[in-house]
Design a protein around this motif. Structure first.
Motif, PDB file in Angstrom:
ATOM      1  N   THR A  42      48.898  49.924  50.898  1.00 14.71           N
ATOM      2  CA  THR A  42      49.237  50.456  52.221  1.00 14.71           C
ATOM      3  C   THR A  42      48.513  51.756  52.526  1.00 14.71           C
ATOM      4  N   PHE A  43      48.397  52.623  51.517  1.00 16.92           N
ATOM      5  CA  PHE A  43      47.905  53.978  51.754  1.00 16.92           C
ATOM      6  C   PHE A  43      46.532  54.267  51.149  1.00 16.92           C
ATOM      7  N   THR A  44      45.918  53.287  50.494  1.00 18.39           N
ATOM      8  CA  THR A  44      44.575  53.497  49.948  1.00 18.39           C
ATOM      9  C   THR A  44      43.673  52.348  50.394  1.00 18.39           C
ATOM     10  N   GLU A  45      42.401  52.431  50.039  1.00 18.65           N
ATOM     11  CA  GLU A  45      41.442  51.386  50.387  1.00 18.65           C
ATOM     12  C   GLU A  45      41.380  50.283  49.331  1.00 18.65           C
ATOM     13  N   GLN A  46      42.181  50.387  48.303  1.00 23.96           N
ATOM     14  CA  GLN A  46      42.178  49.389  47.246  1.00 23.96           C
ATOM     15  C   GLN A  46      42.794  48.086  47.753  1.00 23.96           C
ATOM     16  N   THR A  47      42.280  46.964  47.250  1.00 25.01           N
ATOM     17  CA  THR A  47      42.696  45.664  47.762  1.00 25.01           C
ATOM     18  C   THR A  47      43.146  44.733  46.637  1.00 25.01           C
ATOM     19  N   PRO A  48      43.948  43.724  46.960  1.00 25.84           N
ATOM     20  CA  PRO A  48      44.340  42.736  45.949  1.00 25.84           C
ATOM     21  C   PRO A  48      43.144  42.013  45.343  1.00 25.84           C
ATOM     22  N   ALA A  49      42.140  41.700  46.147  1.00 29.75           N
ATOM     23  CA  ALA A  49      40.961  41.006  45.615  1.00 29.75           C
ATOM     24  C   ALA A  49      40.245  41.861  44.576  1.00 29.75           C
ATOM     25  N   GLU A  50      40.084  43.148  44.868  1.00 30.46           N
ATOM     26  CA  GLU A  50      39.437  44.041  43.904  1.00 30.46           C
ATOM     27  C   GLU A  50      40.305  44.224  42.663  1.00 30.46           C
ATOM     28  N   ALA A  51      41.624  44.230  42.842  1.00 29.72           N
ATOM     29  CA  ALA A  51      42.527  44.331  41.694  1.00 29.72           C
ATOM     30  C   ALA A  51      42.324  43.156  40.757  1.00 29.72           C
ATOM     31  N   LYS A  52      42.220  41.982  41.315  1.00 30.00           N
ATOM     32  CA  LYS A  52      42.035  40.785  40.489  1.00 30.00           C
ATOM     33  C   LYS A  52      40.666  40.786  39.813  1.00 30.00           C
ATOM     34  N   GLN A  53      39.672  41.314  40.500  1.00 31.10           N
ATOM     35  CA  GLN A  53      38.343  41.410  39.902  1.00 31.10           C
ATOM     36  C   GLN A  53      38.370  42.385  38.717  1.00 31.10           C
ATOM     37  N   TYR A  54      39.053  43.498  38.870  1.00 32.80           N
ATOM     38  CA  TYR A  54      39.167  44.485  37.794  1.00 32.80           C
ATOM     39  C   TYR A  54      39.893  43.872  36.588  1.00 32.80           C
ATOM     40  N   LEU A  55      40.981  43.164  36.847  1.00 36.83           N
ATOM     41  CA  LEU A  55      41.744  42.542  35.761  1.00 36.83           C
ATOM     42  C   LEU A  55      40.891  41.492  35.047  1.00 36.83           C
ATOM     43  N   ALA A  56      40.141  40.702  35.821  1.00 35.90           N
ATOM     44  CA  ALA A  56      39.299  39.675  35.216  1.00 35.90           C
ATOM     45  C   ALA A  56      38.232  40.299  34.327  1.00 35.90           C
ATOM     46  N   ALA A  57      37.657  41.419  34.765  1.00 33.38           N
ATOM     47  CA  ALA A  57      36.641  42.106  33.964  1.00 33.38           C
ATOM     48  C   ALA A  57      37.225  42.639  32.666  1.00 33.38           C
ATOM     49  N   ALA A  58      38.545  42.888  32.663  1.00 34.21           N
ATOM     50  CA  ALA A  58      39.221  43.366  31.453  1.00 34.21           C
ATOM     51  C   ALA A  58      39.689  42.214  30.569  1.00 34.21           C
ATOM     52  N   GLY A  59      39.328  40.993  30.940  1.00 35.20           N
ATOM     53  CA  GLY A  59      39.679  39.835  30.119  1.00 35.20           C
ATOM     54  C   GLY A  59      41.018  39.224  30.446  1.00 35.20           C
ATOM     55  N   ILE A  60      41.583  39.583  31.578  1.00 39.43           N
ATOM     56  CA  ILE A  60      42.884  39.053  31.987  1.00 39.43           C
ATOM     57  C   ILE A  60      42.657  37.918  32.976  1.00 39.43           C
ATOM     58  N   PRO A  61      43.138  36.725  32.672  1.00 45.33           N
ATOM     59  CA  PRO A  61      42.933  35.603  33.604  1.00 45.33           C
ATOM     60  C   PRO A  61      43.709  35.801  34.895  1.00 45.33           C
ATOM     61  N   THR A  62      43.055  35.587  36.022  1.00 41.99           N
ATOM     62  CA  THR A  62      43.681  35.724  37.328  1.00 41.99           C
ATOM     63  C   THR A  62      43.341  34.510  38.183  1.00 41.99           C
ATOM     64  N   ARG A  63      44.102  34.343  39.230  1.00 39.33           N
ATOM     65  CA  ARG A  63      43.804  33.302  40.207  1.00 39.33           C
ATOM     66  C   ARG A  63      42.834  33.896  41.206  1.00 39.33           C
ATOM     67  N   ALA A  64      41.555  33.535  41.072  1.00 37.56           N
ATOM     68  CA  ALA A  64      40.559  34.227  41.885  1.00 37.56           C
ATOM     69  C   ALA A  64      39.520  33.266  42.408  1.00 37.56           C
ATOM     70  N   ARG A  65      38.875  33.676  43.530  1.00 36.96           N
ATOM     71  CA  ARG A  65      37.823  32.872  44.140  1.00 36.96           C
ATOM     72  C   ARG A  65      36.479  33.617  44.103  1.00 36.96           C
ATOM     73  N   TYR A  66      36.385  34.630  43.254  1.00 35.48           N
ATOM     74  CA  TYR A  66      35.182  35.438  43.208  1.00 35.48           C
ATOM     75  C   TYR A  66      34.554  35.345  41.831  1.00 35.48           C
ATOM     76  N   ALA A  67      33.340  35.791  41.705  1.00 33.77           N
ATOM     77  CA  ALA A  67      32.676  35.895  40.405  1.00 33.77           C
ATOM     78  C   ALA A  67      33.013  37.259  39.821  1.00 33.77           C
ATOM     79  N   PRO A  68      33.595  37.312  38.625  1.00 34.51           N
ATOM     80  CA  PRO A  68      33.969  38.610  38.036  1.00 34.51           C
ATOM     81  C   PRO A  68      32.762  39.537  37.928  1.00 34.51           C
ATOM     82  N   ALA A  69      32.999  40.813  38.198  1.00 34.29           N
ATOM     83  CA  ALA A  69      31.925  41.806  38.112  1.00 34.29           C
ATOM     84  C   ALA A  69      31.490  41.978  36.676  1.00 34.29           C
ATOM     85  N   PRO A  70      30.215  42.236  36.422  1.00 38.87           N
ATOM     86  CA  PRO A  70      29.755  42.474  35.053  1.00 38.87           C
ATOM     87  C   PRO A  70      30.346  43.744  34.488  1.00 38.87           C
ATOM     88  N   THR A  71      30.617  43.746  33.199  1.00 39.02           N
ATOM     89  CA  THR A  71      31.204  44.927  32.552  1.00 39.02           C
ATOM     90  C   THR A  71      30.098  45.820  32.035  1.00 39.02           C
TER      91      THR A  71
END
Length: 259
Positions: free
Chosen positions: A230-259
């Protein structure tokens, strides 16, 4: 490991959404329907809509408005607030809720969890627990939007709710709610260790690292958040991308960012 869900929480009061700190939700942040429409486009896994007016005043859920909201929601929708009996749960499911969140009513009559699970299935019963840390470091459950102390301890209460048929546990730190200082990892871990159900961490998320900690250190199966979206520019999609990059499986439609 189950895929971790990112779940925005919407606090509904009277005619719009609100947010605050420590369950003192006074700051208006906009109407409900536009928020739901925005989240439809942001890769959220689910939404939780809590009617804090109904809980505080002991009123009925607003079925007409919930039916309107659910018509615009294209992800699973959990409704909470003011739920006290099976008839209300049935009506909520009929007007579009996919799940119901039960909190205060379970303290007065724990059998509502048994009845709801037996009649509608555990998959639609989310048992919600709001807790405060005590001076001795222990935790106590509170009902009625964090205003009424109970004699229950979160881990023990979560275990009983599981045994009664709840399908998920939503655990919220009242102390950290709205602070964006991070989840209460000790509280989450206590509850996650006590049950074999998915545990949704809530209260305190301020960045994606907090979400990772809730999952990998606290043992949560999902992360709920409000202020961060609500109060920042952070988004659920970016949250899931961050979690995926940390090795946490998420329900996502994007390609995980390289670590």
């Amino acid at each position: 490991m189950l895929k971790v869900r990112v779940i925005p929480t919407l606090l509904w009061k009277n005619f719009g959404l609100v947010k605050g700190r420590g369950f003192d939700s006074w700051r208006r942040v906009g109407p409900v329907t536009p928020a739901i429409k925005v989240y439809n486009t942001r890769e959220v896994d689910e939404l939780v809509l809590l009617d804090i007016t109904a809980t505080g005043l002991g009123g009925e859920p607003n079925y007409e408005s919930i039916e309107d909201f659910s018509g615009d929601c294209f992800v699973p929708l959990t409704i909470g607030g003011g739920i006290t009996d099976i008839v209300q749960i049935q009506r909520l499911l009929r007007v579009g809720a996919d799940k119901v969140s039960i909190n205060s009513a379970a303290y007065a009559d724990p059998g509502i969890i048994d009845q709801a699970a037996n009649r509608f299935g555990s998959q639609c019963v989310v048992a919600s627990i709001d807790a405060r840390r005590q001076d001795d470091g222990s935790y106590r459950c509170f009902s009625h939007c964090g205003t009424v102390a109970t004699d229950k301890r979160p881990a023990d209460w979560a275990r009983e709710l599981m045994q009664r048929g709840a399908g998920e546990i939503l655990i919220t730190s009242i102390d950290l709610d709205g602070t964006m200082q991070g989840y209460d990892l000790a509280l989450i871990e206590q509850v996650a260790r006590a049950v074999s159900l998915p545990v949704i961490a809530s209260g305190g998320a301020g960045n994606y690292e907090h979400m990772r900690q809730a999952v990998q250190e606290g043992g949560a199966s999902a992360v709920a958040a409000a202020s961060i979206f609500t109060f920042t520019e952070q988004t659920p999609a970016e949250a899931k991308q961050y979690l995926a990059a940390a090795g946490i499986p998420t329900r996502a439609r994007y390609a995980p960012a390289p670590t």
